[in-house]
Design a protein around this motif. Structure first.
Motif, PDB file in Angstrom:
ATOM      1  N   SER A  24       0.827  -1.209   0.000  1.00 61.74           N
ATOM      2  CA  SER A  24       0.000   0.000   0.000  1.00 61.74           C
ATOM      3  C   SER A  24       0.863   1.261   0.000  1.00 61.74           C
ATOM      4  CB  SER A  24      -0.912  -0.017   1.231  1.00 61.74           C
ATOM      5  OG  SER A  24      -1.551   1.212   1.387  1.00 61.74           O
ATOM      6  N   VAL A  25       1.882   1.292   0.842  1.00 58.37           N
ATOM      7  CA  VAL A  25       2.768   2.460   0.935  1.00 58.37           C
ATOM      8  C   VAL A  25       3.512   2.660  -0.386  1.00 58.37           C
ATOM      9  CG1 VAL A  25       4.798   3.432   2.086  1.00 58.37           C
ATOM     10  CG2 VAL A  25       3.018   2.307   3.436  1.00 58.37           C
ATOM     11  N   ILE A  26       4.037   1.583  -0.946  1.00 58.46           N
ATOM     12  CA  ILE A  26       4.779   1.679  -2.208  1.00 58.46           C
ATOM     13  C   ILE A  26       3.863   2.193  -3.312  1.00 58.46           C
ATOM     14  CG2 ILE A  26       5.916   0.331  -4.019  1.00 58.46           C
ATOM     15  CD1 ILE A  26       7.135  -1.394  -1.766  1.00 58.46           C
ATOM     16  N   ARG A  27       2.641   1.698  -3.355  1.00 60.13           N
ATOM     17  CA  ARG A  27       1.696   2.169  -4.375  1.00 60.13           C
ATOM     18  C   ARG A  27       1.403   3.661  -4.214  1.00 60.13           C
ATOM     19  NH1 ARG A  27      -2.342  -3.055  -4.588  1.00 60.13           N
ATOM     20  NH2 ARG A  27      -1.238  -4.118  -6.274  1.00 60.13           N
ATOM     21  N   MET A  28       1.240   4.109  -2.966  1.00 58.52           N
ATOM     22  CA  MET A  28       0.982   5.538  -2.733  1.00 58.52           C
ATOM     23  C   MET A  28       2.157   6.399  -3.180  1.00 58.52           C
ATOM     24  SD  MET A  28      -1.105   5.994   0.824  1.00 58.52           S
ATOM     25  CE  MET A  28      -0.453   4.645   1.791  1.00 58.52           C
ATOM     26  N   VAL A  29       3.358   5.952  -2.843  1.00 57.19           N
ATOM     27  CA  VAL A  29       4.558   6.711  -3.206  1.00 57.19           C
ATOM     28  C   VAL A  29       4.724   6.730  -4.723  1.00 57.19           C
ATOM     29  CG1 VAL A  29       7.075   6.744  -3.048  1.00 57.19           C
ATOM     30  CG2 VAL A  29       5.717   6.340  -1.002  1.00 57.19           C
ATOM     31  N   LYS A  30       4.530   5.579  -5.368  1.00 59.29           N
ATOM     32  CA  LYS A  30       4.623   5.521  -6.832  1.00 59.29           C
ATOM     33  C   LYS A  30       3.607   6.454  -7.476  1.00 59.29           C
ATOM     34  CE  LYS A  30       5.010   2.159  -9.432  1.00 59.29           C
ATOM     35  NZ  LYS A  30       4.719   1.018 -10.236  1.00 59.29           N
ATOM     36  N   ALA A  31       2.399   6.469  -6.950  1.00 58.50           N
ATOM     37  CA  ALA A  31       1.355   7.342  -7.487  1.00 58.50           C
ATOM     38  C   ALA A  31       1.757   8.806  -7.338  1.00 58.50           C
ATOM     39  CB  ALA A  31       0.035   7.074  -6.778  1.00 58.50           C
ATOM     40  N   SER A  32       2.349   9.146  -6.213  1.00 57.21           N
ATOM     41  CA  SER A  32       2.797  10.530  -5.999  1.00 57.21           C
ATOM     42  C   SER A  32       3.884  10.912  -6.992  1.00 57.21           C
ATOM     43  CB  SER A  32       3.330  10.707  -4.582  1.00 57.21           C
ATOM     44  OG  SER A  32       2.299  10.576  -3.651  1.00 57.21           O
ATOM     45  N   ILE A  33       4.811   9.994  -7.243  1.00 57.04           N
ATOM     46  CA  ILE A  33       5.892  10.254  -8.201  1.00 57.04           C
ATOM     47  C   ILE A  33       5.307  10.407  -9.604  1.00 57.04           C
ATOM     48  CG2 ILE A  33       7.903   9.215  -9.339  1.00 57.04           C
ATOM     49  CD1 ILE A  33       8.692   8.082  -6.563  1.00 57.04           C
ATOM     50  N   GLN A  34       4.394   9.521  -9.972  1.00 61.35           N
ATOM     51  CA  GLN A  34       3.780   9.597 -11.297  1.00 61.35           C
ATOM     52  C   GLN A  34       2.931  10.855 -11.458  1.00 61.35           C
ATOM     53  OE1 GLN A  34       1.945   5.736 -11.191  1.00 61.35           O
ATOM     54  NE2 GLN A  34       3.655   4.766 -12.276  1.00 61.35           N
ATOM     55  N   GLU A  36       3.454  13.695  -9.949  1.00 64.98           N
ATOM     56  CA  GLU A  36       4.404  14.805 -10.081  1.00 64.98           C
ATOM     57  C   GLU A  36       4.947  14.879 -11.510  1.00 64.98           C
ATOM     58  OE1 GLU A  36       6.424  18.169  -8.778  1.00 64.98           O
ATOM     59  OE2 GLU A  36       4.882  17.038  -7.729  1.00 64.98           O
ATOM     60  N   ALA A  37       5.234  13.724 -12.093  1.00 65.03           N
ATOM     61  CA  ALA A  37       5.720  13.689 -13.479  1.00 65.03           C
ATOM     62  C   ALA A  37       4.667  14.245 -14.431  1.00 65.03           C
ATOM     63  CB  ALA A  37       6.097  12.260 -13.872  1.00 65.03           C
ATOM     64  N   LYS A  39       2.285  16.332 -13.614  1.00 63.95           N
ATOM     65  CA  LYS A  39       2.170  17.765 -13.319  1.00 63.95           C
ATOM     66  C   LYS A  39       3.266  18.569 -14.018  1.00 63.95           C
ATOM     67  CE  LYS A  39       2.796  20.232  -9.207  1.00 63.95           C
ATOM     68  NZ  LYS A  39       2.766  20.222  -7.753  1.00 63.95           N
ATOM     69  N   GLN A  40       4.472  17.978 -14.079  1.00 63.91           N
ATOM     70  CA  GLN A  40       5.598  18.653 -14.728  1.00 63.91           C
ATOM     71  C   GLN A  40       5.665  18.364 -16.223  1.00 63.91           C
ATOM     72  OE1 GLN A  40       9.346  18.098 -12.767  1.00 63.91           O
ATOM     73  NE2 GLN A  40       8.497  18.450 -10.738  1.00 63.91           N
ATOM     74  N   LYS A  41       4.689  17.611 -16.723  1.00 67.83           N
ATOM     75  CA  LYS A  41       4.616  17.251 -18.147  1.00 67.83           C
ATOM     76  C   LYS A  41       5.889  16.543 -18.623  1.00 67.83           C
ATOM     77  CE  LYS A  41       1.430  20.955 -19.447  1.00 67.83           C
ATOM     78  NZ  LYS A  41       0.899  21.339 -18.191  1.00 67.83           N
ATOM     79  N   LYS A  42       6.329  15.559 -17.829  1.00 67.80           N
ATOM     80  CA  LYS A  42       7.506  14.759 -18.161  1.00 67.80           C
ATOM     81  C   LYS A  42       7.118  13.286 -18.183  1.00 67.80           C
ATOM     82  CE  LYS A  42      10.993  17.646 -15.860  1.00 67.80           C
ATOM     83  NZ  LYS A  42      12.029  17.617 -14.832  1.00 67.80           N
ATOM     84  N   ASP A  43       7.916  12.505 -18.918  1.00 67.37           N
ATOM     85  CA  ASP A  43       7.689  11.055 -18.904  1.00 67.37           C
ATOM     86  C   ASP A  43       8.188  10.442 -17.603  1.00 67.37           C
ATOM     87  OD1 ASP A  43       6.510  11.031 -21.388  1.00 67.37           O
ATOM     88  OD2 ASP A  43       8.403  10.691 -22.450  1.00 67.37           O
ATOM     89  N   ALA A  44       9.326  10.953 -17.118  1.00 76.18           N
ATOM     90  CA  ALA A  44       9.914  10.439 -15.887  1.00 76.18           C
ATOM     91  C   ALA A  44      10.620  11.575 -15.157  1.00 76.18           C
ATOM     92  CB  ALA A  44      10.900   9.327 -16.200  1.00 76.18           C
ATOM     93  N   LEU A  45      10.683  11.435 -13.845  1.00 77.75           N
ATOM     94  CA  LEU A  45      11.357  12.438 -13.027  1.00 77.75           C
ATOM     95  C   LEU A  45      12.830  12.071 -12.864  1.00 77.75           C
ATOM     96  CD1 LEU A  45       8.779  12.882 -10.108  1.00 77.75           C
ATOM     97  CD2 LEU A  45       9.053  14.310 -12.124  1.00 77.75           C
ATOM     98  N   THR A  52      12.574  14.539  -3.891  1.00 76.72           N
ATOM     99  CA  THR A  52      11.721  15.621  -3.405  1.00 76.72           C
ATOM    100  C   THR A  52      10.329  15.087  -3.079  1.00 76.72           C
ATOM    101  OG1 THR A  52      12.937  17.231  -4.724  1.00 76.72           O
ATOM    102  CG2 THR A  52      10.749  17.883  -3.973  1.00 76.72           C
ATOM    103  N   VAL A  53       9.795  14.245  -3.953  1.00 76.35           N
ATOM    104  CA  VAL A  53       8.472  13.659  -3.729  1.00 76.35           C
ATOM    105  C   VAL A  53       8.512  12.747  -2.499  1.00 76.35           C
ATOM    106  CG1 VAL A  53       6.691  12.134  -4.684  1.00 76.35           C
ATOM    107  CG2 VAL A  53       7.812  13.820  -6.153  1.00 76.35           C
ATOM    108  N   LEU A  54       9.549  11.928  -2.385  1.00 76.93           N
ATOM    109  CA  LEU A  54       9.680  11.048  -1.227  1.00 76.93           C
ATOM    110  C   LEU A  54       9.752  11.854   0.065  1.00 76.93           C
ATOM    111  CD1 LEU A  54      12.186   8.160  -2.069  1.00 76.93           C
ATOM    112  CD2 LEU A  54       9.819   7.966  -1.363  1.00 76.93           C
ATOM    113  N   ALA A  55      10.544  12.924   0.051  1.00 74.84           N
ATOM    114  CA  ALA A  55      10.684  13.769   1.242  1.00 74.84           C
ATOM    115  C   ALA A  55       9.340  14.386   1.619  1.00 74.84           C
ATOM    116  CB  ALA A  55      11.726  14.854   1.000  1.00 74.84           C
ATOM    117  N   ARG A  56       8.570  14.799   0.616  1.00 73.87           N
ATOM    118  CA  ARG A  56       7.248  15.384   0.874  1.00 73.87           C
ATOM    119  C   ARG A  56       6.323  14.340   1.503  1.00 73.87           C
ATOM    120  NH1 ARG A  56       5.759  17.731  -4.162  1.00 73.87           N
ATOM    121  NH2 ARG A  56       5.048  15.684  -4.785  1.00 73.87           N
TER     122      ARG A  56
END
Length: 148
Positions: A24-34, A36-37, A39-45, A52-56
């Motif tokens: 569950s935690v890994i899925r939440m973190v992955k979703a946050s990273i995706q 963010e990507a 939001k920044q209009k990128k394929d990958a961060l 930065t996303v992990l720290a947030r």
């Protein structure tokens, strides 16, 4: 190895181990990273952006942990503590007080800061150096100790 790749590997392992909390935690973190990507209009961060996303995510959980402790919600406290441990496993090793102090002193000399008025200048030069390796509040505390 990029953090997202490590998360993918650990997600597969958590599925095999039937570790629902970690999954569950890994899925939440992955979703946050995706998110963010997107939001920044990128394929990958970049790895720095992933950190930065992990720290947030970590900060949000620590803030919630503090609130739940004050409210006496022990059931939620233990769950959040476990989530924090899982996320911290993906963060770089935290700087010791001595290492952080050394970086703070060096940065103060670099920007030629003399008083607390120069706090913003020091923090803006310092935070990229310690990103993911020390929390902002802790860094702020050390800078304030060295600026009089």
């Amino acid at each position: 190895m990029a953090i997202i790749e490590l998360l993918n590997q650990d997600m597969k392992q958590a599925m095999k181990d039937k570790d629902k909390v970690k999954l569950s935690v890994i899925r939440m973190v992955k979703a946050s990273i995706q998110n963010e990507a997107i939001k920044q209009k990128k394929d990958a961060l970049s790895e720095e952006e992933e950190l930065t996303v992990l720290a947030r995510e970590l900060k949000q959980r620590k803030d919630s942990l503090h609130e739940f402790k004050e409210a006496g919600r022990e059931d939620l406290v233990s769950k959040l503590e476990e989530e924090i441990k899982i996320i911290q496993a993906y963060m770089p090793e935290q700087l010791s007080d001595d290492e952080l102090e050394q970086i703070v002193v060096q940065t103060i000399e670099e920007v030629q800061a003399e008083s607390k008025k120069d706090m913003g200048k020091v923090m803006s030069a310092l935070m990229p150096k310690v990103k993911g390796k020390a929390e902002g509040a802790r860094v702020n505390q050390f800078v304030q100790q060295h600026l009089q």
